[in-house]
Write a protein that holds these residues in place. Structure first.
Motif, PDB file in Angstrom:
ATOM      1  N   ALA A 124       1.574 -20.580  44.163  1.00  0.00           N
ATOM      2  CA  ALA A 124       3.049 -19.850  44.650  1.00  0.00           C
ATOM      3  C   ALA A 124       3.196 -19.667  46.241  1.00  0.00           C
ATOM      4  O   ALA A 124       2.464 -19.017  46.609  1.00  0.00           O
ATOM      5  CB  ALA A 124       3.135 -18.515  43.872  1.00  0.00           C
ATOM      6  N   ALA A 125       3.882 -20.753  46.723  1.00  0.00           N
ATOM      7  CA  ALA A 125       3.708 -20.910  48.241  1.00  0.00           C
ATOM      8  C   ALA A 125       3.900 -19.784  48.748  1.00  0.00           C
ATOM      9  O   ALA A 125       3.464 -19.704  49.954  1.00  0.00           O
ATOM     10  CB  ALA A 125       4.705 -22.222  48.256  1.00  0.00           C
ATOM     11  N   MET A 126       4.624 -18.784  48.403  1.00  0.00           N
ATOM     12  CA  MET A 126       4.938 -17.581  49.077  1.00  0.00           C
ATOM     13  C   MET A 126       3.640 -16.669  49.606  1.00  0.00           C
ATOM     14  O   MET A 126       3.412 -16.124  50.611  1.00  0.00           O
ATOM     15  CB  MET A 126       5.836 -16.811  48.528  1.00  0.00           C
ATOM     16  N   SER A 127       2.572 -17.172  48.606  1.00  0.00           N
ATOM     17  CA  SER A 127       1.424 -16.090  48.959  1.00  0.00           C
ATOM     18  C   SER A 127       0.742 -16.430  50.197  1.00  0.00           C
ATOM     19  O   SER A 127       0.407 -17.471  50.457  1.00  0.00           O
ATOM     20  CB  SER A 127       0.555 -16.250  47.847  1.00  0.00           C
ATOM     21  N   TYR A 150       6.898 -12.633  46.425  1.00  0.00           N
ATOM     22  CA  TYR A 150       5.473 -12.204  45.630  1.00  0.00           C
ATOM     23  C   TYR A 150       5.668 -11.767  44.191  1.00  0.00           C
ATOM     24  O   TYR A 150       6.843 -11.206  43.780  1.00  0.00           O
ATOM     25  CB  TYR A 150       4.925 -10.974  46.333  1.00  0.00           C
ATOM     26  N   ILE A 151       5.199 -12.518  43.236  1.00  0.00           N
ATOM     27  CA  ILE A 151       5.275 -12.350  41.715  1.00  0.00           C
ATOM     28  C   ILE A 151       4.614 -10.908  41.564  1.00  0.00           C
ATOM     29  O   ILE A 151       5.311 -10.068  40.996  1.00  0.00           O
ATOM     30  CB  ILE A 151       4.906 -13.380  41.077  1.00  0.00           C
ATOM     31  N   GLY A 152       3.687 -10.910  41.471  1.00  0.00           N
ATOM     32  CA  GLY A 152       2.560  -9.766  41.222  1.00  0.00           C
ATOM     33  C   GLY A 152       1.423 -10.173  40.291  1.00  0.00           C
ATOM     34  O   GLY A 152       1.057  -9.025  39.328  1.00  0.00           O
ATOM     35  N   ILE A 153       1.304 -11.472  39.796  1.00  0.00           N
ATOM     36  CA  ILE A 153       0.300 -11.613  38.981  1.00  0.00           C
ATOM     37  C   ILE A 153      -1.154 -11.158  39.181  1.00  0.00           C
ATOM     38  O   ILE A 153      -2.010 -10.909  38.474  1.00  0.00           O
ATOM     39  CB  ILE A 153       0.214 -13.062  38.490  1.00  0.00           C
ATOM     40  N   ASP A 154      -1.281 -11.008  40.608  1.00  0.00           N
ATOM     41  CA  ASP A 154      -2.851 -10.595  40.733  1.00  0.00           C
ATOM     42  C   ASP A 154      -2.941  -9.343  40.707  1.00  0.00           C
ATOM     43  O   ASP A 154      -4.006  -8.587  40.714  1.00  0.00           O
ATOM     44  CB  ASP A 154      -3.173 -10.846  42.298  1.00  0.00           C
ATOM     45  N   THR A 155      -1.862  -8.387  40.336  1.00  0.00           N
ATOM     46  CA  THR A 155      -2.101  -6.913  39.761  1.00  0.00           C
ATOM     47  C   THR A 155      -2.924  -6.772  38.521  1.00  0.00           C
ATOM     48  O   THR A 155      -3.466  -5.949  38.269  1.00  0.00           O
ATOM     49  CB  THR A 155      -0.626  -6.201  39.688  1.00  0.00           C
ATOM     50  N   GLN A 212      -1.089 -19.450  40.659  1.00  0.00           N
ATOM     51  CA  GLN A 212      -2.016 -18.874  41.311  1.00  0.00           C
ATOM     52  C   GLN A 212      -1.623 -18.056  42.456  1.00  0.00           C
ATOM     53  O   GLN A 212      -0.649 -18.258  43.288  1.00  0.00           O
ATOM     54  CB  GLN A 212      -2.915 -19.964  42.067  1.00  0.00           C
ATOM     55  N   GLU A 213      -2.134 -16.785  42.499  1.00  0.00           N
ATOM     56  CA  GLU A 213      -1.644 -15.804  43.436  1.00  0.00           C
ATOM     57  C   GLU A 213      -2.959 -15.228  44.037  1.00  0.00           C
ATOM     58  O   GLU A 213      -3.547 -14.704  43.008  1.00  0.00           O
ATOM     59  CB  GLU A 213      -0.757 -14.750  42.964  1.00  0.00           C
ATOM     60  N   SER A 214      -3.392 -15.204  45.324  1.00  0.00           N
ATOM     61  CA  SER A 214      -4.525 -14.624  45.784  1.00  0.00           C
ATOM     62  C   SER A 214      -5.518 -15.532  44.934  1.00  0.00           C
ATOM     63  O   SER A 214      -5.759 -16.600  45.036  1.00  0.00           O
ATOM     64  CB  SER A 214      -4.866 -13.001  45.639  1.00  0.00           C
ATOM     65  N   ASN A 215      -6.614 -14.624  44.381  1.00  0.00           N
ATOM     66  CA  ASN A 215      -7.634 -15.402  43.617  1.00  0.00           C
ATOM     67  C   ASN A 215      -7.278 -15.418  42.188  1.00  0.00           C
ATOM     68  O   ASN A 215      -8.422 -15.716  41.553  1.00  0.00           O
ATOM     69  CB  ASN A 215      -8.856 -14.811  43.853  1.00  0.00           C
ATOM     70  N   VAL A 216      -6.247 -15.163  41.932  1.00  0.00           N
ATOM     71  CA  VAL A 216      -5.740 -14.873  40.215  1.00  0.00           C
ATOM     72  C   VAL A 216      -5.550 -16.354  39.842  1.00  0.00           C
ATOM     73  O   VAL A 216      -4.340 -16.723  40.376  1.00  0.00           O
ATOM     74  CB  VAL A 216      -5.189 -13.696  39.954  1.00  0.00           C
ATOM     75  N   ASN A 217      -5.778 -17.115  38.927  1.00  0.00           N
ATOM     76  CA  ASN A 217      -5.310 -18.244  38.271  1.00  0.00           C
ATOM     77  C   ASN A 217      -4.858 -17.784  36.929  1.00  0.00           C
ATOM     78  O   ASN A 217      -5.406 -17.316  36.183  1.00  0.00           O
ATOM     79  CB  ASN A 217      -6.251 -19.250  38.058  1.00  0.00           C
ATOM     80  N   LEU A 218      -3.568 -17.868  36.719  1.00  0.00           N
ATOM     81  CA  LEU A 218      -2.933 -17.626  35.692  1.00  0.00           C
ATOM     82  C   LEU A 218      -2.309 -18.841  34.854  1.00  0.00           C
ATOM     83  O   LEU A 218      -1.660 -19.739  35.518  1.00  0.00           O
ATOM     84  CB  LEU A 218      -1.714 -16.840  35.882  1.00  0.00           C
ATOM     85  N   LYS A 219      -2.628 -18.930  33.645  1.00  0.00           N
ATOM     86  CA  LYS A 219      -2.253 -20.037  32.692  1.00  0.00           C
ATOM     87  C   LYS A 219      -0.843 -19.445  32.094  1.00  0.00           C
ATOM     88  O   LYS A 219      -1.088 -18.672  31.158  1.00  0.00           O
ATOM     89  CB  LYS A 219      -3.330 -20.466  31.843  1.00  0.00           C
ATOM     90  N   LEU A 220       0.342 -19.887  32.471  1.00  0.00           N
ATOM     91  CA  LEU A 220       1.518 -19.088  31.804  1.00  0.00           C
ATOM     92  C   LEU A 220       2.185 -19.886  31.085  1.00  0.00           C
ATOM     93  O   LEU A 220       2.242 -21.372  31.277  1.00  0.00           O
ATOM     94  CB  LEU A 220       2.332 -18.910  33.019  1.00  0.00           C
ATOM     95  N   THR A 221       2.285 -19.577  29.740  1.00  0.00           N
ATOM     96  CA  THR A 221       2.980 -20.646  28.829  1.00  0.00           C
ATOM     97  C   THR A 221       4.373 -19.801  28.400  1.00  0.00           C
ATOM     98  O   THR A 221       4.598 -18.797  28.096  1.00  0.00           O
ATOM     99  CB  THR A 221       2.180 -20.541  27.658  1.00  0.00           C
ATOM    100  N   ILE A 222       5.398 -20.567  28.663  1.00  0.00           N
ATOM    101  CA  ILE A 222       6.814 -20.092  28.384  1.00  0.00           C
ATOM    102  C   ILE A 222       7.409 -20.923  27.154  1.00  0.00           C
ATOM    103  O   ILE A 222       7.457 -22.315  27.148  1.00  0.00           O
ATOM    104  CB  ILE A 222       7.592 -20.161  29.587  1.00  0.00           C
ATOM    105  N   VAL A 223       7.715 -19.978  26.090  1.00  0.00           N
ATOM    106  CA  VAL A 223       8.210 -20.932  24.992  1.00  0.00           C
ATOM    107  C   VAL A 223       9.543 -20.193  24.852  1.00  0.00           C
ATOM    108  O   VAL A 223       9.871 -19.033  24.877  1.00  0.00           O
ATOM    109  CB  VAL A 223       7.605 -20.182  23.678  1.00  0.00           C
ATOM    110  N   SER A 224      10.419 -21.303  24.396  1.00  0.00           N
ATOM    111  CA  SER A 224      11.918 -20.816  24.610  1.00  0.00           C
ATOM    112  C   SER A 224      12.578 -21.075  23.416  1.00  0.00           C
ATOM    113  O   SER A 224      12.336 -22.535  22.801  1.00  0.00           O
ATOM    114  CB  SER A 224      12.888 -21.538  25.720  1.00  0.00           C
ATOM    115  N   THR A 225      13.516 -20.567  22.674  1.00  0.00           N
ATOM    116  CA  THR A 225      14.378 -21.037  21.566  1.00  0.00           C
ATOM    117  C   THR A 225      15.354 -21.948  22.023  1.00  0.00           C
ATOM    118  O   THR A 225      15.831 -21.869  23.023  1.00  0.00           O
ATOM    119  CB  THR A 225      15.004 -20.040  20.894  1.00  0.00           C
TER     120      THR A 225
END
Lengths: 350, 421
Positions: free
Chosen positions: A12-15, A41-46, B83-96
C-alpha cells in the motif's frame, strides 16, 4: 496503486515505513503515531495489537518436564528458572520420602504472572528415574505419560461438541539432566534421549556445572554433542524444523556452540559487588548463577523462556502431536501405514 | 504411577523471569506467517460493493462492473496480497454477482450459503485428514459478511430479510446502507431505526462488536448503536480546502467519504479493520465453524459417547460408517453387474433371434427364387416346345403349301385347259 492477484506482493504505497523483508522486530511497535495521520493508511497492521490483546486475555499454558537422576539439582534449577517455588525439592540426605521403587510422574501446576501475562506453569517431575539398580526401560513410564497427554488432547479434539479452548497438558519441553562426569554420556542417557527425542522436545543440560573448569566444560560439551550426533539423537531445536534461513543460522549457533547448557541453580541470594545476586557460596568464592562467565544458566533461561517458549509449544503442537495423531488414526483405522507423503497420498479420515 | 497436583495456586515471582515476552513471541510468529482475511459482500448489482472495497483498502481491485442480466446468482472471488509496515495480509474479497436481478429470487440465497459452507467443508476436510498441515492451511472461511442494503429509506426488502436470516448462523453479518448519499439525515435516522427493529423482530443475529475487553468495550459499545453503517464509497480524490480527500462532487455540494458528519465510512473502517479484525476471525473459527462442524458430523451419524466408555468413538464410528458405505457400494456394484449381465444376455438372445429370422427369411427367399426359376424354366421349356411344334407345323405347312402350289398350279393349268376345251 493497483493490487493484482496473488502472484506479486503489493505495498500500500502510502505506508511511509519501507518494510524490510522478513523483519522480526524484537517488540512490534504500536501502530499509533506516524502512520495514522498518513493519507491512505488502512490500518491492517493494527492486527498485531488486536492479536496481542486477545492472547494476553486468554493466558498461556506451559508444561515443562525435568528428567534426571536424583541429586542433580532439577528442582532447584526449575525454581531458579521461574524465580519461584514451583517445584518441591526432595530434602537431600534426611528425606522423609523414600526413593520410589519405580519412576513416578508428579505434575504440579502453578499460576505465575508477569507484565500482565498470566501463565499456568506445570512442572512435571520424574522421581526415581535412573535411581534403581536395574534401570532397564525406566523411560517407559515417562514415554507413556507423554503419550497419554497427546491422547487426552486428541480425544477432546475429536469430540463433536468440543471446548472452545482445549486444555493443554502436553509436555512442551523436557529438560534432561546430564551428570557432570566430564567423561561422556552414560548408556542410560543415550537410551532415554534416543527414545524420547522422537516424541518430545528434549533440551539436554549439564547439571551442577560448577564442578568443571572452563576447559573441562568445553571439552565435555564437545564430546556430548559428538555422541548425540553419532547416536542420531535430535535434541531441540531440531534441524529439520528450522523454518527459514534466519532460524537456521540462529539455531545452528545454539546447536553447535551453546548446547548442552552447563548450568548451576540456586535460590539463595548473596551480596556481590553491592548487588544481590543468586548464587552458591563456596570457600573459594561465590558462583553467580546469572553471570555468564560463571555458568550458562542465563543462556538457558533466555533460550527457553525469552525467545523460544512459543516455539517449543508450536513444535509440540504442530509436529509431535500431529505425528502421534497420525499414527494413532492409522493404527486404529487399520489403514495401511503411510510411507511417502505426496499430495495424492493424503488419506482422509472418512 | 501418576500423581497430579491439584488446584493451581498463584505463586509470586522473586525477580524478572522474562515470559512477559510471550505475547511478542506469539505475535512475531504470526507476523512471519502472514495473516488471512476474507470478506464477503452481498448486495444487489449497482450498490457500490466494489467501490467500497476499493475505498476501504485504498487500492483499485480488479474487475469490471457487472451487468444486470445474470441468469442466477454467482460468487466472484479474488485474493490480494497487501502489506502495511511489517504485516502481510492475504485479503480475499468475494462478491455476489447478479444478486437481486432475477425475476424469481426464491433461490437467490442458496449459492451464497453453499459458498460459505464449502469453505467450512474444505477446512473440515483438512482437519479430518490423517496427515494434515493445518498451520500452513490457507484459510478461506469468510470472516465478515458486509450486507449491502439499498438506500430506499423505507425498510428492508423481503429478499434482504430472507437472505440475512439464512446467513446469520453461518457468518458474521455487518449490515450497511449503501450509497447513503441518496438519503437525507433525518430519513437516515428513521431508516436505521426501521432496519434495526425489523432485524430484531425477525430474529436476525447480526455481528455485535465485542464489549468484554475494557480497552475496546466503550468504542465497540457506541459503534454497535450506529449499526447499520451508512456508507459512501469513492476512489476519486478532490481538493477540498488545501487537502486531497476522497469525495463525490455534486452540483449542490461535495460529499466527503472520510467526514464522519457525512457518512459512517470511517466507523466501518475502524470497526472492521482497526479494532475487530482479529475478533471477526476468532468468532468465525470458534463459533460459526464449530457449529458447522458439529452439525455436519451429527448429520453423518456421529455422536459423542460419554468419557467413560470406549475412547475414540469417532474413529470407530468412522470405520463402521466407512465399512457400511463400502458395503453398500459393493452391493450396488454387484447389482449393477448383475443387471449388466442380464441385459447382455437379453440382447444376445434378441440378436440370435434376429439372426435366426434372417436365416429363415433368406432360406425362404432362396426357395421362392428357386421355385420361380423352375417355373420359368418350365414355362420356357413349354414355350420352346410350342415353338418347336409351331416350327414343325410351319415347315409341314410350308411343304404342303408348296406341294399344293405345284399341284394347284398344274391343276389351275388343268382347269384352264378344261375351260378352253
Amino acid at each position: 496503486p493497483h493490487a493484482g492477484p496473488v502472484e506479486g506482493k503489493n505495498e500500500a504505497a502510502m505506508s511511509e515505513l519501507v518494510p524490510e523483508p522478513r523483519q522480526k522486530p524484537a517488540v512490534p511497535m504500536k501502530p499509533m503515531g506516524i502512520n495514522t495521520n498518513l493519507l491512505g493508511y488502512i490500518g491492517i497492521d493494527t492486527i498485531i495489537e488486536q492479536m496481542r490483546k486477545k492472547t494476553m486475555k486468554t493466558g498461556f499454558d506451559f508444561n515443562i518436564m525435568v528428567v534426571g537422576q536424583s541429586g542433580l539439582g532439577k528442582s532447584t534449577l526449575v525454581n531458579t528458572l521461574f524465580k519461584s517455588q514451583v517445584s518441591r525439592k526432595s530434602s537431600g540426605w534426611n528425606r522423609e520420602e523414600k526413593i520410589p521403587k519405580t519412576v513416578e510422574i508428579k505434575a504440579i501446576g502453578h499460576v505465575i504472572e508477569e507484565g500482565g501475562v498470566k501463565m499456568k506453569l506445570t512442572v512435571i517431575d520424574t522421581p526415581g528415574f535412573g535411581d534403581q539398580i536395574n534401570n532397564e526401560n525406566c523411560w517407559e513410564p515417562i514415554e507413556k505419560y507423554i503419550n497419554e497427554q497427546y491422547e487426552k488432547f486428541l480425544k477432546e479434539e475429536v469430540n463433536i461438541a468440543r471446548k472452545k479452548r482445549i486444555p493443554d497438558t502436553r509436555v512442551h519441553c523436557c529438560l534432561y539432566f546430564i551428570s557432570p562426569t566430564g567423561h561422556s554420556l552414560r548408556p542410560l542417557d543415550l537410551e532415554f534421549m534416543k527414545h524420547l527425542s522422537k516424541v518430545v522436545n528434549i533440551i539436554p543440560v549439564i547439571a551442577k556445572a560448577d564442578t568443571m573448569t572452563l576447559e573441562e566444560k568445553i571439552e565435555f560439551k564437545q564430546r556430548v554433542r559428538k555422541e548425540l550426533e553419532v547416536n542420531g539423537i535430535e535434541f531441540y531445536p531440531q534441524k529439520e524444523f528450522d523454518e527459514d534461513l534466519e532460524d537456521k543460522t540462529e539455531n545452528d549457533k545454539i546447536r553447535q556452540e551453546s548446547m548442552p547448557f552447563a548450568v548451576v541453580g540456586s535460590d539463595k541470594e548473596y551480596q556481590v559487588n553491592g548487588k544481590r545476586v543468586l548464587g552458591r557460596k563456596t570457600p573459594w568464592g561465590i558462583i553467580e548463577v546469572e553471570n555468564l562467565t560463571h555458568c550458562e544458566f542465563a543462556l538457558l533461561r533466555d533460550f527457553v523462556i525469552r525467545t523460544h517458549l512459543q516455539d517449543l509449544k508450536e513444535v509440540t503442537h504442530n509436529i509431535h502431536y500431529e505425528t502421534y495423531r497420525a499414527k494413532r488414526l492409522n493404527d486404529n483405522g487399520g489403514l495401511p501405514p503411510m510411507t511417502v507423503e505426496t499430495e495424492e497420498n493424503h488419506e482422509s479420515n472418512l | 504411577i501418576v500423581l497430579q497436583g491439584e488446584g493451581c495456586r498463584t505463586v509470586p515471582l522473586s525477580g524478572h523471569v522474562g515470559f512477559d515476552s510471550l505475547p511478542d513471541q506469539l505475535v512475531n510468529k504470526s507476523v512471519n506467517h502472514g495473516f488471512c482475511f476474507n470478506i464477503l459482500c452481498v448486495g444487489e448489482t449497482g450498490l457500490g460493493k466494489s467501490t467500497l472495497m476499493d475505498t476501504l483498502f485504498n487500492t483499485k481491485f480488479e474487475g469490471d462492473p457487472a451487468s444486470h442480466s445474470q441468469p442466477g446468482v454467482q460468487l466472484k472471488s479474488n485474493t490480494y496480497d497487501l502489506q502495511e509496515s511489517n504485516v502481510n495480509l492475504k485479503l480475499t474479497i468475494v462478491s455476489t454477482v447478479g444478486f437481486g436481478d432475477q425475476i424469481n429470487k426464491e433461490d437467490s440465497y442458496k449459492p451464497i450459503v453453499e459458498f460459505i459452507d464449502a469453505q467450512f467443508e474444505a477446512y473440515l476436510q483438512e482437519e479430518l485428514k490423517i496427515k494434515r498441515v493445518l498451520h500452513n492451511y490457507h484459510d478461506t472461511r469468510i470472516h465478515a459478511c458486509l450486507y449491502f442494503i439499498a438506500p430506499t429509506g423505507h425498510s428492508l426488502k423481503s429478499l434482504d430479510l430472507v437472505t440475512m436470516k439464512k446467513l446469520d448462523s453461518k457468518v458474521n453479518i455487518i449490515p450497511i446502507i449503501a450509497k447513503s448519499d441518496a438519503i437525507s439525515k433525518s430519513e437516515l435516522t428513521k431508516f436505521k431505526i426501521k432496519i434495526t427493529s425489523e432485524l430484531v423482530s425477525n430474529g436476525v443475529q447480526i455481528y455485535q462488536f465485542p464489549t468484554d475487553d475494557e480497552s475496546v468495550a466503550e468504542i465497540n459499545g457506541t459503534m454497535n448503536a450506529h449499526l447499520p453503517f451508512a456508507v459512501i464509497g469513492s476512489t476519486e480524490e478532490l481538493k477540498i480546502g488545501n487537502k486531497m480527500m476522497k469525495a463525490r462532487q455534486y452540483p449542490w455540494g461535495t460529499v466527503q467519504v472520510e467526514n464522519e458528519a457525512h457518512c459512517d465510512f470511517v466507523k466501518l473502517r475502524e470497526m472492521l479493520i482497526r479494532v475487530n479484525m482479529e475478533d471477526l476471525r476468532e468468532q468465525t473459527h470458534t463459533r460459526h465453524y464449530e457449529l458447522y462442524r458439529r452439525c455436519k458430523l451429527e448429520e453423518m451419524g456421529f455422536k459423542d459417547t460419554d468419557p467413560d466408555s470406549k475412547p475414540f468413538s469417532l474413529q470407530e464410528t468412522y470405520e463402521a460408517k466407512r465399512n457400511e458405505f463400502l458395503g453398500e457400494l459393493q452391493k450396488k456394484e454387484e447389482a449393477m453387474r448383475q443387471m449388466f449381465v442380464q441385459r447382455v444376455k437379453e440382447k444376445e438372445a434378441e440378436l440370435k433371434e434376429a439372426e435366426k429370422e434372417l436365416h429363415e427369411k433368406f432360406d425362404r427367399l432362396k426357395k421362392l427364387h428357386q421355385d420361380e426359376k423352375k417355373k420359368l424354366e418350365d414355362k420356357k421349356k413349354s414355350l420352346d416346345d410350342e415353338v418347336n411344334a409351331f416350327k414343325q407345323r410351319k415347315t409341314a405347312a410350308e411343304l404342303l403349301q408348296s406341294q399344293a402350289q405345284q399341284a394347284g398350279g398344274s391343276q389351275t393349268l388343268k382347269r384352264d385347259k378344261e375351260r378352253k376345251k
